[in-house]
Scaffold this active site. Structure first.
Site, PDB file in Angstrom:
ATOM      1  CE  LYS A 260      25.739 -29.310 -35.609  1.00 17.58           C
ATOM      2  NZ  LYS A 260      26.858 -29.832 -34.818  1.00 17.58           N
ATOM      3  CB  THR A 261      30.403 -26.375 -33.722  1.00 16.24           C
ATOM      4  OG1 THR A 261      29.817 -27.519 -34.355  1.00 16.24           O
ATOM      5  CG2 THR A 261      31.633 -26.817 -32.942  1.00 16.24           C
TER       6      THR A 261
ATOM      7  CG  ASP B 105      27.145 -31.253 -31.758  1.00 11.25           C
ATOM      8  OD1 ASP B 105      26.086 -30.692 -32.090  1.00 11.25           O
ATOM      9  OD2 ASP B 105      28.203 -31.144 -32.402  1.00 11.25           O
ATOM     10  CD  GLU B 106      25.311 -33.163 -35.687  1.00 14.41           C
ATOM     11  OE1 GLU B 106      24.092 -33.207 -35.918  1.00 14.41           O
ATOM     12  OE2 GLU B 106      26.111 -32.559 -36.409  1.00 14.41           O
TER      13      GLU B 106
ATOM     14  CD  GLN C  60      21.275 -30.294 -40.763  1.00 13.04           C
ATOM     15  OE1 GLN C  60      22.315 -30.624 -41.351  1.00 13.04           O
ATOM     16  NE2 GLN C  60      21.228 -29.275 -39.940  1.00 13.04           N
TER      17      GLN C  60
ATOM     18  NE  ARG D 291      24.875 -30.369 -45.938  1.00 15.69           N
ATOM     19  CZ  ARG D 291      24.881 -29.931 -44.688  1.00 15.69           C
ATOM     20  NH1 ARG D 291      26.016 -29.864 -44.019  1.00 15.69           N
ATOM     21  NH2 ARG D 291      23.764 -29.560 -44.102  1.00 15.69           N
TER      22      ARG D 291
END
Length: 742
Positions: free
Chosen positions: A36-37, A225-226, A256, A614
């Site tokens: 995503k980044t 973002d987020e 998330q 993770r």
């Protein structure tokens, strides 16, 4: 540097589509490990290089200064003019705007920004003059009320009009008055606090449209973002900035969303298409982080959530190792199992310890893990926390215990005489210390004689009462075993009541104190003779000194190949080749609190999903058949989430051999919700089929008696809103609430 189509050739097709989005609103649903980044950075570079957007008209908002700096640095490598980009956190953006335009709403030039300690100091100043706030009320309770109010854009008047008669244990009128006086004192000192950086910016935009227009000229293309982690204030700030040009692209993943306790509202991302019906939606589902076996497990788990936007993570990597599950006989065997596998992976496979992480639901779980690793000399570092015996609440209660068995321990007394507050301030303490020095006496002796010897004018009786409390604890130390004695200290000192007022932070500290009782009980069971509380304190001091040594080494910058220990909340955004998730049991994962809160189970499932994703190569899940809680070993039940994973994992015995999985069904689990370190018994629960209509009197095992105010849903999804005089108004899922007729 490259631009245009050549730039997007570095992305996969879906990433490229999102990065090529030009004008209008867009929602990028970015699954874990989907880049995503990278997509966000390429989109910004593409706007500049291909569409000719001025970098000075681009704003990108994220949640940490570190992330913002990394985004800016990565953009520099892709396109020219990146220095003009406005990349910041929400709060940093607020500072910039208020510094430039704050005078429009009464902020004078040079206003100061209070940090947490400054904020507490001002709260302490105003508390004493407010009727209804007693000396035992923690300033942190007031700060928690203010922080939550500001994240929800609530003014003092809004707080006073709240439908909840009690807020964090305080009458709403008292809470609102504390809010008013705090704001007045802050304004008189030309100061704002951290929460104001957003709320005051929102107020500025509402009250001065010209300022909003000027800022919009600097933020024609907005990226957030987020987005799943935004609260109401951040949502409103974003909405206002995007209201003119509507070039808003948000990136996030509802699966998330795990920060509800911080005020995050998952509806912000779920409702994005309602807010912007013409929004384009891009799904990033290709995962570059985890093996196929790990992702299959994650997909099976999260599909059980109702509050989500449908997506399925697709593995780019090969299948890899099967996920494994181990059910240990108890929590100590669980820790030893993890330690053994860490050793095996390190010595036989040559994996560095830094490749491996142990994740847990609560910080309290780290104590047993730390001890298992220490026994076999596996180096470890704790992220987002400190060693168990270095935690504030642990050191406080052990200081009470030290003073109880050694009345001459002035260091211990100075630590705890104000925890909780007893009306013995710094001036009184200085007088007591001076008298003790002149008379070659202990501070506790000075407290006992504060009234008869005229040591104190004001507060003398409170000092005497404290000495009497310690005398009672001293007697208890002679008659109780370590675990019951510590439970007595926690309750009789008033420390438990103090933590109850501190909201989520206090709950975490209570869990740590429960674990301290477990540690004392385990220690007693391991002795070949009847050990005293003094013996236990000696061993605890030795364990603490080991932690101190490790901390000192880390502070010196000594490189260390160490296993990482952290909560799943702290693990978000990170990745490790090998991950162990411990404590997959009812009451831990999902947590007890989640069982009685609407939406709680889904948030816990999202948290488990974050933990699973993770893992890059190998994932180990563990649970215990028996776990010590509140000093007693009780049978534990497998997490309901394990059932949802189906055949997505192999069950192994202590020797690593695959065995048949036989679930210890969570459906028989009836959690207790303790209000003290001693567990309380459950009452019989009403069934989910009961026809609530509102007005019924009910009893809850934690919140006591209450009255049903509202009802929504049916069957397993039936939700009731109940007002409890002792705890305020709560929304609860009937299926898990354990309500009984009053």
């Amino acid at each position: 540097m490259s631009s245009g189509p050549d730039l997007l050739s570095n992305l996969n097709p879906t990433q490229a589509q999102a990065a090529d989005h030009y004008t209008g609103p867009a929602l990028v649903i970015a699954g874990a490990g989907s880049g995503k980044t990278r997509t966000l950075i390429y989109r910004i570079a593409h706007l500049i290089g291909h569409y000719g957007v001025d970098p000075g008209e681009i704003l990108a908002v994220t949640f940490t200064n570190k992330a913002a700096a990394e985004m800016r640095e990565r953009a520099k490598h892709l396109v020219g003019g990146a220095d003009k980009l406005w990349m910041s956190t929400f709060h940093s953006a607020g500072v910039r705007i208020l510094r430039a335009y704050g005078e429009h709403i009464g902020l004078k030039r040079g206003f100061v920004i209070y940090d947490d300690d400054d904020q507490l100091d001002v709260i302490k100043e105003v508390m004493g003059s407010i009727p209804g706030i007693g000396p035992d009320t923690s300033p942190r309770v007031i700060r928690g009320i203010l922080d939550r109010a500001k994240s929800n854009l609530m003014t003092p008047d809004d707080l006073a009009r709240s439908y909840e008669p009690f807020i964090s244990g305080l009458p709403k009128d008292v809470a609102a008055e504390a809010y008013r006086r705090y704001e007045a004192r802050k304004k008189g000192q030309n100061a704002i606090d951290f929460g104001d950086l957003i709320t005051e910016t929102v107020r500025l935009f509402h009250e001065v449209p010209g300022v909003l227009n000027a800022v919009q000229n600097r933020a024609r293309f907005i990226h957030v973002d987020e987005y799943q982690d935004t609260n109401k204030a951040q949502y409103e700030l974003t909405r206002l900035l995007a209201s003119r040009d509507r070039n808003l692209l948000v990136v996030g993943d509802p699966d998330q969303s795990i920060y509800k306790f911080r005020g995050a509202d998952i509806q912000n991302i779920l409702d994005f298409q309602k807010d912007y019906p013409d929004a384009k939606v891009y799904m990033l589902e290709h995962n570059y982080r985890s093996s196929a076996h790990v992702l299959n497990l994650a997909n099976k788990l999260i599909e059980n959530n109702a509050e989500r936007l449908e997506k399925t993570l697709k593995a780019v990597k090969e299948d890899g190792h099967r996920v494994v599950f181990h059910r240990a006989t108890d929590h100590r065997a669980e820790g030893d199992f993890v330690a053994e596998w860490l050793t095996r992976l390190h010595t036989l496979e040559g994996r560095p310890y830094t490749d491996m992480a142990i994740l847990y639901r609560t910080n309290a779980q780290s104590r047993v893990i730390e001890e298992s690793l220490r026994r076999v000399q596996i180096p470890a570092k704790i992220v987002g926390g400190v060693g168990f015996y270095d935690r504030r609440e642990i050191k406080d209660i052990l200081a009470y215990a030290r003073l109880a068995i050694n009345p001459s321990d002035d260091v211990a007394l100075r630590r705890i005489i104000g925890r909780p507050k007893r009306g013995i301030g710094d001036t009184a303490l200085e007088k007591l210390m001076e008298w003790a020095r002149l008379h070659h006496s202990s501070l506790l002796d000075a407290c006992a004689k504060a009234a008869d010897h005229g040591i104190l004018d004001r507060g003398a009786q409170k000092a005497v009462d404290f000495a009497a409390l310690m005398a009672a604890m001293s007697d208890a130390a002679d008659n109780y075993e370590p675990a019951p004695f510590l439970r007595y200290v926690i309750e009789s000192s008033g420390y438990l009541d103090l933590l109850k007022q501190e909201g989520p932070e206090g709950q975490v500290r209570m869990e740590n104190l429960d674990e301290l009782i477990n540690a004392a009980e385990e220690w007693a069971q391991s002795q070949d003779h009847a050990g005293t509380i003094g013996d236990f304190l000696d061993d605890a001091a030795l364990l603490s000194s080991v932690d101190d040594m490790r901390t000192r080494q880390e502070n010196k910058g000594t490189p260390e190949d160490a296993v990482t220990l952290m909560t799943m909340h702290n693990a978000k955004g990170l990745e490790f080749p090998v991950v162990f998730i411990v404590g997959a049991e009812e009451g831990l994962l999902p947590s007890r609190g989640a069982l009685v809160e609407a939406g709680g189970i889904e948030e816990e499932r999202r948290l488990f999903y974050v933990g699973i994703t993770r893992a890059m190569d190998r994932l180990f899940l563990t649970a215990a058949e028996n776990r010590m809680q509140y000093g007693k070993t009780n049978a534990a039940e497998d997490s309901r989430f394990l059932e949802e994973l189906g055949d997505g994992f192999d069950t192994i015995d202590p020797y690593g051999q695959v065995v048949e999985y036989r679930a210890k069904s969570w459906k028989q689990y009836r959690p207790t919700v303790p209000v003290t370190p001693s567990a309380v018994k459950n009452t019989s629960s009403l069934t989910a089929e009961m026809a609530y209509r509102g007005g019924e009197k009910v009893t809850h095992p934690k919140f006591g008696g209450g009255q049903v105010l509202a009802v929504a849903g049916t069957g397993d999804r039936q939700e009731v809103t109940v007002h409890f005089p002792s705890a305020g108004t709560k929304k609860l899922l009937v299926k898990f609430a354990n309500l009984s007729p009053a």
